[in-house]
Structures are given as structure tokens and as C-alpha cells.
Design an enzyme around this catalytic site. Structure first.
Site, short mmCIF file in Angstrom:
data_model
loop_
_atom_site.label_atom_id
_atom_site.label_comp_id
_atom_site.label_asym_id
_atom_site.label_seq_id
_atom_site.Cartn_x
_atom_site.Cartn_y
_atom_site.Cartn_z
N HIS A 99 21.28 70.60 64.03
CA HIS A 99 20.52 71.98 63.74
C HIS A 99 20.17 72.49 64.61
O HIS A 99 20.24 73.22 65.69
CB HIS A 99 19.53 70.50 64.31
CG HIS A 99 19.13 69.69 65.50
ND1 HIS A 99 18.66 70.50 67.29
CD2 HIS A 99 19.54 68.83 66.35
CE1 HIS A 99 19.20 70.06 67.69
NE2 HIS A 99 19.65 68.66 67.34
N GLU B 191 21.31 61.46 65.94
CA GLU B 191 22.23 61.40 67.31
C GLU B 191 22.25 60.32 67.37
O GLU B 191 21.52 59.20 66.99
CB GLU B 191 21.23 62.24 67.75
CG GLU B 191 22.02 62.72 68.94
CD GLU B 191 22.60 63.30 69.00
OE1 GLU B 191 24.51 62.48 68.44
OE2 GLU B 191 23.25 64.62 69.19
#
Length: 218
Positions: free
Chosen positions: A15, A88
């Protein structure tokens, strides 16, 4: 035994930048939006991939990844699939703290983390922490699963630094215990193929598309 020679291509993308990335504050499962630089990176990334054949676009369910992926989807004219397995790693009580604060507040757990204790437990926080091995065992089957479901296609998966680290290790056969001596950059393009159910690394850390955007602004 007959081998399957079908090659599935995966561009694995981290990202764009968040305010917490910029100040070295650990995010984990905490849901932080892109900052202005991250939004610029997402637009530059979309422009870089605009000319490529992409069949499937997938993102982690955290905002920073989904926002990055949505910028790609608009340019590639693709629907966005969301997969929470691509989140994550969860860092438990480390989440929301600066790296320097983690070292002060949780010296024992911080030392184990930095020392690559892959089964080390993390202090409890808003979310239950995962060991690195638990995290790895969540992420790699997710990546390979998308490849298995889309044989011969070209996929873009937008995820997180830890997810990219797991894929890099899997592709190169690196032990989970070895130090991370490779960079995982925001909005970087990292290319893999999957053949016979195995990840293979093609290129790592493509960021020329981000530099070019900076030069264009001068």
C-alpha cells in the site's frame, strides 16, 4: 506424474504511505488511511500498471491497502475483491506505538521480535498478536489460493510490508528466522509467478513509477 506448466502471474504491491509509516509508528491491524503522499503514490502506481494485462484485483481489507487498490481498479476497470487473509501481521500491544516506544515499554518482547523469534508471543493489546509463523501460515496459502483459483491469469494483490516479506521468503526458500536484509517499499511493484503451486520471484522493489512522478512535479 504429469506436471502442470500453467504459469500464473502475480504483482504483489505494498500500500501507499500513511502518516504512521512516515513517523515509524506500528500499524498492524489498526486501520489507518493513506496520507497525501500515499494517495499520490496510488495514482502513480495506477498509471504505471495502466498498460498491463491484469485479470484479477485483490486487496487486504485494511483501508490503506483498499484505498491503494481502488485507485488501480478505476484505471484498470476491474472490480476489487477483498481478502482479510492478506492483512498485515497483528502486533497486539505493539500496535499504535513508535518503534522507540515499543523498545522502552516491552523490552523483552521487542528483543525477541528483533531477534527473529518466529514463535515469540506479543503482549496483548486491542487485538491479539500473531507470531511470525502464524502470520506466514495465514498469508502464503491465501496468495497461492488466489493463484490456484485463477490459473494462467495475471493478478494484482495489494497488501502490506509483512505480506510481501512472507512472499519473498517463500519464493526464495529463505528460513523465517533469517534477518530481513531486503527493503519492502510503499507502493512498490513486486512480481512473482506461480507454477506447480510454488511462488517464484521475478522482480523486486520496482519504484521507478514513483520517482518519475516526483520529477514531473519539479
Amino acid at each position: 506424474m504429469h506436471k502442470n506448466n500453467t504459469i500464473t502471474r502475480i504483482a504483489l504491491i505494498r500500500h501507499g504511505e500513511t502518516a504512521w509509516n512516515a513517523e515509524r509508528r506500528l500499524q498492524g491491524h489498526l486501520d489507518i488511511d493513506l496520507n497525501n503522499e500515499g494517495r499520490r503514490q496510488a495514482v502513480a502506481l495506477a498509471a504505471a500498471l495502466a498498460g498491463e494485462q491484469v485479470d484479477v484485483l485483490v486487496s487486504s481489507d485494511l483501508a490503506r491497502a483498499a484505498q491503494t487498490a481502488k485507485a488501480l481498479g478505476e484505471v484498470l476497470h476491474l472490480p476489487l475483491f477483498i481478502d482479510g487473509r492478506l492483512r498485515e501481521r497483528c502486533y497486539g500491544g505493539f500496535e499504535g506505538l513508535l518503534y522507540s516506544e515499543i523498545a522502552e515499554r516491552y523490552p523483552r518482547e521487542f528483543a525477541a521480535w528483533q531477534g527473529r523469534d518466529v514463535d515469540g508471543t506479543l503482549p496483548p493489546g486491542q487485538n491479539r498478536g500473531e507470531s511470525f509463523r502464524e502470520f506466514h501460515d495465514r498469508v502464503i496459502p491465501a496468495i497461492l489460493g488466489w493463484a490456484a483459483d485463477n490459473p494462467g491469469k495475471s493478478l494484482v494483490l495489494v497488501a502490506h510490508g509483512g505480506v510481501l516479506e512472507c512472499a519473498y521468503r517463500a519464493a526464495l526458500g529463505l528460513s523465517l528466522e533469517t534477518p530481513r536484509d531486503f527493503k519492502v517499499l510503499n507502493a512498490s511493484i513486486n512480481r512473482f509467478i506461480v507454477q506447480d503451486g510454488k511462488l517464484e520471484l521475478v522482480s523486486w522493489g520496482e519504484v521507478d513509477h514513483l520517482q518519475q512522478a516526483v520529477l514531473d512535479d519539479v
